[in-house]
Scaffold this motif. Sequence first.
Motif, PDB file in Angstrom:
ATOM      1  N   GLY A  39       0.820  -1.213   0.000  1.00  0.00           N
ATOM      2  CA  GLY A  39       0.000   0.000   0.000  1.00  0.00           C
ATOM      3  C   GLY A  39       0.849   1.257   0.000  1.00  0.00           C
ATOM      4  N   ASP A  40       1.955   1.218   0.753  1.00  0.00           N
ATOM      5  CA  ASP A  40       2.852   2.375   0.798  1.00  0.00           C
ATOM      6  C   ASP A  40       3.490   2.633  -0.567  1.00  0.00           C
ATOM      7  OD1 ASP A  40       2.291   2.712   3.476  1.00  0.00           O
ATOM      8  OD2 ASP A  40       4.114   1.706   4.184  1.00  0.00           O
ATOM      9  N   LEU A  41       3.890   1.568  -1.239  1.00  0.00           N
ATOM     10  CA  LEU A  41       4.515   1.723  -2.562  1.00  0.00           C
ATOM     11  C   LEU A  41       3.530   2.344  -3.551  1.00  0.00           C
ATOM     12  CD1 LEU A  41       6.411  -1.691  -2.844  1.00  0.00           C
ATOM     13  CD2 LEU A  41       7.435   0.563  -2.463  1.00  0.00           C
ATOM     14  N   VAL A  42       2.280   1.910  -3.503  1.00  0.00           N
ATOM     15  CA  VAL A  42       1.261   2.478  -4.394  1.00  0.00           C
ATOM     16  C   VAL A  42       1.048   3.953  -4.068  1.00  0.00           C
ATOM     17  CG1 VAL A  42      -1.150   2.365  -5.123  1.00  0.00           C
ATOM     18  CG2 VAL A  42       0.122   0.251  -4.719  1.00  0.00           C
ATOM     19  N   ALA A  43       0.952   4.262  -2.768  1.00  0.00           N
ATOM     20  CA  ALA A  43       0.703   5.644  -2.352  1.00  0.00           C
ATOM     21  C   ALA A  43       1.847   6.567  -2.743  1.00  0.00           C
ATOM     22  CB  ALA A  43       0.483   5.691  -0.838  1.00  0.00           C
ATOM     23  N   GLU A  44       3.055   6.022  -2.786  1.00  0.00           N
ATOM     24  CA  GLU A  44       4.224   6.839  -3.146  1.00  0.00           C
ATOM     25  C   GLU A  44       4.420   6.941  -4.651  1.00  0.00           C
ATOM     26  OE1 GLU A  44       7.485   5.047  -1.068  1.00  0.00           O
ATOM     27  OE2 GLU A  44       6.497   5.270   0.884  1.00  0.00           O
ATOM     28  N   GLY A  45       3.510   6.368  -5.441  1.00  0.00           N
ATOM     29  CA  GLY A  45       3.596   6.463  -6.893  1.00  0.00           C
ATOM     30  C   GLY A  45       4.657   5.571  -7.501  1.00  0.00           C
ATOM     31  N   LEU A  46       5.041   4.517  -6.797  1.00  0.00           N
ATOM     32  CA  LEU A  46       6.115   3.635  -7.264  1.00  0.00           C
ATOM     33  C   LEU A  46       5.576   2.410  -7.996  1.00  0.00           C
ATOM     34  CD1 LEU A  46       8.466   3.783  -4.143  1.00  0.00           C
ATOM     35  CD2 LEU A  46       8.656   5.054  -6.291  1.00  0.00           C
ATOM     36  N   VAL A  47       4.262   2.386  -8.213  1.00  0.00           N
ATOM     37  CA  VAL A  47       3.638   1.248  -8.909  1.00  0.00           C
ATOM     38  C   VAL A  47       2.854   1.772 -10.107  1.00  0.00           C
ATOM     39  CG1 VAL A  47       2.014  -0.674  -8.695  1.00  0.00           C
ATOM     40  CG2 VAL A  47       3.460  -0.046  -6.747  1.00  0.00           C
ATOM     41  N   LEU A  48       3.018   1.092 -11.243  1.00  0.00           N
ATOM     42  CA  LEU A  48       2.269   1.445 -12.450  1.00  0.00           C
ATOM     43  C   LEU A  48       1.476   0.236 -12.913  1.00  0.00           C
ATOM     44  CD1 LEU A  48       4.981   3.404 -14.506  1.00  0.00           C
ATOM     45  CD2 LEU A  48       3.173   4.352 -13.043  1.00  0.00           C
ATOM     46  N   LEU A  49       0.282   0.490 -13.402  1.00  0.00           N
ATOM     47  CA  LEU A  49      -0.569  -0.558 -13.961  1.00  0.00           C
ATOM     48  C   LEU A  49      -0.890  -0.144 -15.388  1.00  0.00           C
ATOM     49  CD1 LEU A  49      -1.799  -3.216 -12.926  1.00  0.00           C
ATOM     50  CD2 LEU A  49      -3.912  -1.954 -12.473  1.00  0.00           C
ATOM     51  N   ASP A  50      -0.316  -0.879 -16.340  1.00  0.00           N
ATOM     52  CA  ASP A  50      -0.419  -0.511 -17.759  1.00  0.00           C
ATOM     53  C   ASP A  50       0.014   0.937 -17.977  1.00  0.00           C
ATOM     54  OD1 ASP A  50      -1.157  -2.966 -18.755  1.00  0.00           O
ATOM     55  OD2 ASP A  50      -3.314  -2.582 -18.614  1.00  0.00           O
ATOM     56  N   GLY A  51       1.081   1.330 -17.284  1.00  0.00           N
ATOM     57  CA  GLY A  51       1.691   2.636 -17.478  1.00  0.00           C
ATOM     58  C   GLY A  51       1.087   3.770 -16.685  1.00  0.00           C
ATOM     59  N   ALA A  52       0.013   3.510 -15.936  1.00  0.00           N
ATOM     60  CA  ALA A  52      -0.644   4.567 -15.162  1.00  0.00           C
ATOM     61  C   ALA A  52      -0.570   4.232 -13.676  1.00  0.00           C
ATOM     62  CB  ALA A  52      -2.093   4.720 -15.592  1.00  0.00           C
ATOM     63  N   ALA A  53      -0.480   5.276 -12.843  1.00  0.00           N
ATOM     64  CA  ALA A  53      -0.426   5.088 -11.396  1.00  0.00           C
ATOM     65  C   ALA A  53      -1.831   4.810 -10.857  1.00  0.00           C
ATOM     66  CB  ALA A  53       0.166   6.323 -10.730  1.00  0.00           C
ATOM     67  N   PRO A  54      -2.073   3.639 -10.285  1.00  0.00           N
ATOM     68  CA  PRO A  54      -3.413   3.302  -9.798  1.00  0.00           C
ATOM     69  C   PRO A  54      -3.619   3.699  -8.339  1.00  0.00           C
ATOM     70  CG  PRO A  54      -2.002   1.404  -9.595  1.00  0.00           C
ATOM     71  CD  PRO A  54      -1.125   2.526 -10.130  1.00  0.00           C
ATOM     72  N   MET A  55      -4.866   3.640  -7.881  1.00  0.00           N
ATOM     73  CA  MET A  55      -5.173   3.690  -6.462  1.00  0.00           C
ATOM     74  C   MET A  55      -4.998   2.275  -5.915  1.00  0.00           C
ATOM     75  SD  MET A  55      -6.114   6.821  -5.825  1.00  0.00           S
ATOM     76  CE  MET A  55      -7.096   6.762  -4.319  1.00  0.00           C
TER      77      MET A  55
END
Length: 313
Positions: A39-55
């Motif tokens: 969850g922290d990685l997603v919140a920090e914008g370090l995860v992309l899903l098909d090139g876009a930053a998801p919630m």
Amino acid sequence: MTSDDTTEVRSVYIPEGLAGERVDVALARLFGVSRTRAGDLVAEGLVLLDGAAPMKSERVEHGALMEATIPAPRRAVVVPTEVEGMSIVHEDDDIVVVDKPVGVAAHPGVGWDGPTVSGHLAGVGVRISTSGAPERQGIVQRLDVGTSGLMVVAKSERAYTILKQAFRDRTVDKTYHSLVQGHPDPHTGTIDAPIARHPKHDFKFTVRADGRASITHYDTLEAHRFASLLEIKLETGRTHQIRVHMAAIKHPCVGDPLYGADPVLAKRVGLERQWLHAVRLGFTHPGTGEWAEYESPYPDDLQRALDVVRDLD
């Protein structure tokens, strides 16, 4: 691949078996990180899903490309700091038993910079086992920050190995007292219900079929108008186990709003934390091989709250 010594960049296509899962759940399962870390990685914008930053609550689809930049986990450090209210109940060459006050963690961790049991022991000059992760050396059991009472810490390497196995084998007597809302029916019973992380709250747990086996035994010591005092023994030691199980049978610990307790009652009895105390701890001593047992009286805040509940009758 590894982009440098401290950061790893990974990518994978979502398999069919994870289709429909939340982003943080899929990330945790695919890359082997904790749900909180995911969850922290997603919140920090370090995860992309098909090139876009998801919630983190977004659902993943089969075949989508998940890319994650994963920095090396930050290491928590034990800072020698004597903690007010912490007492040493017993100490010998193998173990040290402490009576932990509320507001103290067992050991340091990312996101917690408050007082710890390991920091207190270092602060008063007690050398403990070097077994375990650097920030958890010597720690063979944990109590929640909001729970007070007895904890044993290993001083010798042999004691660490023996006590860790004793906790795994469920041969340690872990007895708690808790003031819970209402009156459990039956007044003596066993709760056998698996516990897992809550799907919507990062720091909360819940009863779920896919959780880890969890067994709690309880017996009513006192029944009052608004609450009951229980003696509780744990077979397993899951995070928040007593709090989750009591909430699951609709009798949350008084003063525990995270698990559904009435804040009005908590205020009425003057509680700012859950009424839960580790009153007794028994185990085979790793050095002598004899049974050792230790007890802890109620802290002042819990005793006052119990007195108010008794008076309300």
